[in-house]
Design an enzyme around this catalytic site. Structure first.
Site, short mmCIF file in Angstrom:
data_model
loop_
_atom_site.label_atom_id
_atom_site.label_comp_id
_atom_site.label_asym_id
_atom_site.label_seq_id
_atom_site.Cartn_x
_atom_site.Cartn_y
_atom_site.Cartn_z
N ASP A 146 121.87 11.18 -11.53
CA ASP A 146 121.32 9.91 -11.96
C ASP A 146 121.79 9.50 -13.36
OD1 ASP A 146 119.88 11.95 -13.24
OD2 ASP A 146 118.14 11.67 -11.96
N ASN A 177 105.48 14.29 -11.89
CA ASN A 177 104.90 13.62 -10.71
C ASN A 177 105.62 14.00 -9.41
OD1 ASN A 177 107.36 12.35 -10.95
ND2 ASN A 177 106.56 10.28 -11.20
C1 F6R Z 1 117.54 14.47 -14.36
C2 F6R Z 1 116.68 14.36 -13.17
C3 F6R Z 1 115.20 14.49 -13.28
C4 F6R Z 1 114.76 15.69 -14.13
C5 F6R Z 1 113.24 15.72 -14.23
C6 F6R Z 1 112.76 16.90 -15.07
O1 F6R Z 1 118.89 14.33 -14.02
O2 F6R Z 1 117.17 14.08 -12.13
O3 F6R Z 1 114.66 14.62 -11.99
O4 F6R Z 1 115.25 16.87 -13.55
O5 F6R Z 1 112.77 14.53 -14.76
O6 F6R Z 1 113.16 16.70 -16.39
P1 F6R Z 1 113.01 17.84 -17.49
O7 F6R Z 1 113.97 18.90 -17.12
O8 F6R Z 1 113.38 17.16 -18.77
O9 F6R Z 1 111.59 18.29 -17.43
#
Ligand code: F6R
Length: 247
Positions: free
Chosen positions: A67, A137
């Site tokens: 993403d 979430n």
């Molecule tokens: C990022 C992504 C998101 C993150 C998620 C967790 O490329 O696809 O799904 O993996 O928001 O983020 P962190 O690792 O910062 O807790």
């Protein structure tokens, strides 16, 4: 689904990096699906160290990312293009032709740009391994909870809890992007193997939903990983309580 419990974040990342190393050792031309955010930072640090030491050959891999925010240029320090360049692509000396990070310009045709993400995901076969983090979430990629999920790559409006969580990466007063382009559920679930890493109590709700029973819900997208036959979930001690006794 295979569950791995490690002491802390660093140990989780060491284990995950080993899994990536094993995939690349078995198949030097492996295609890796990659994530950004806080979770993979120490994983990428280890991969970079192994490259530097010459102990793993990453020269033939290709990568596709999940993403990217809408509205940040690739050289913006909080863009996922910039993140990947800093944490992995430069350290591993990957060429632009080896990597793909989604991008979306709202002034241009949306379906063309989303189509390019699906094309990168599936061209030459889907990723051999998809690395995932999970949102508080339950989002994976930026597939946010809702009454429906979307199979193909698409524009997503970020949930309030995602904006709140991601605000930590932006300087005070700077607005956090509210939209992202993301790989859809089909692209994520097409990977040969999925490696999800989650650490810290903020991920309790998502990990509980993933581990407690067989239920799959669009209101917690990570539960769709229950439909995949080859998923490994690496969690730290803080999340171990979320698992049912039977695991
Ligand atoms: C990022 C992504 C998101 C993150 C998620 C967790 O490329 O696809 O799904 O993996 O928001 O983020 P962190 O690792 O910062 O807790």
């Amino acid at each position: 689904m295979k569950w791995i419990i490690k002491e802390d974040y660093e140990a989780c990342c060491a284990y995950a990096a080993e899994q990536i190393r094993a995939v690349v050792a078995a198949k030097p031309t492996a295609k890796l699906g990659l994530a950004t955010g806080g979770t993979p930072v120490a994983i990428y640090r280890l991969l970079a160290a192994w490259h530097q030491a010459g102990s793993v050959d990453f020269s033939q891999i290709t990568t596709v990312n999940l993403d990217e925010y809408v509205g940040l240029s690739p050289d913006h320090p909080q863009s996922y293009h910039y993140f990947m360049q800093q944490h992995l692509f430069s350290p591993l000396q990957l060429t632009p032709a080896q990597t793909f990070v989604p991008s979306l310009d709202l002034a241009k045709d949306l379906s063309d740009q989303a189509g390019a993400v699906d094309e990168a995901t599936f061209a030459g076969g889907p990723p051999d391994l998809q690395l995932l983090g999970v949102g508080q979430n339950g989002h994976i990629g930026f597939n946010e909870p809702g009454d429906t999920l979307t199979a193909s790559a698409h524009l997503e409006t970020l949930a309030p809890s995602t904006l709140e969580a991601n605000a930590r990466f932006f300087v005070e007063g700077e607005s956090v992007p509210t939209q992202a382009i993301t790989m859809g559920m089909q692209g994520i679930l097409a990977a040969g193997k999925i490696l999800l890493v989650a650490c810290g109590s903020a991920k309790k709700q998502a990990i509980t939903a993933l581990s407690q029973d067989g239920a799959v819900s669009t209101h917690c997208p990570v539960t769709f990983l229950k439909l995949h036959h080859n998923v490994e979930v690496v969690i730290d001690q803080e999340l171990a309580d979320c698992l049912p006794q039977s695991l």
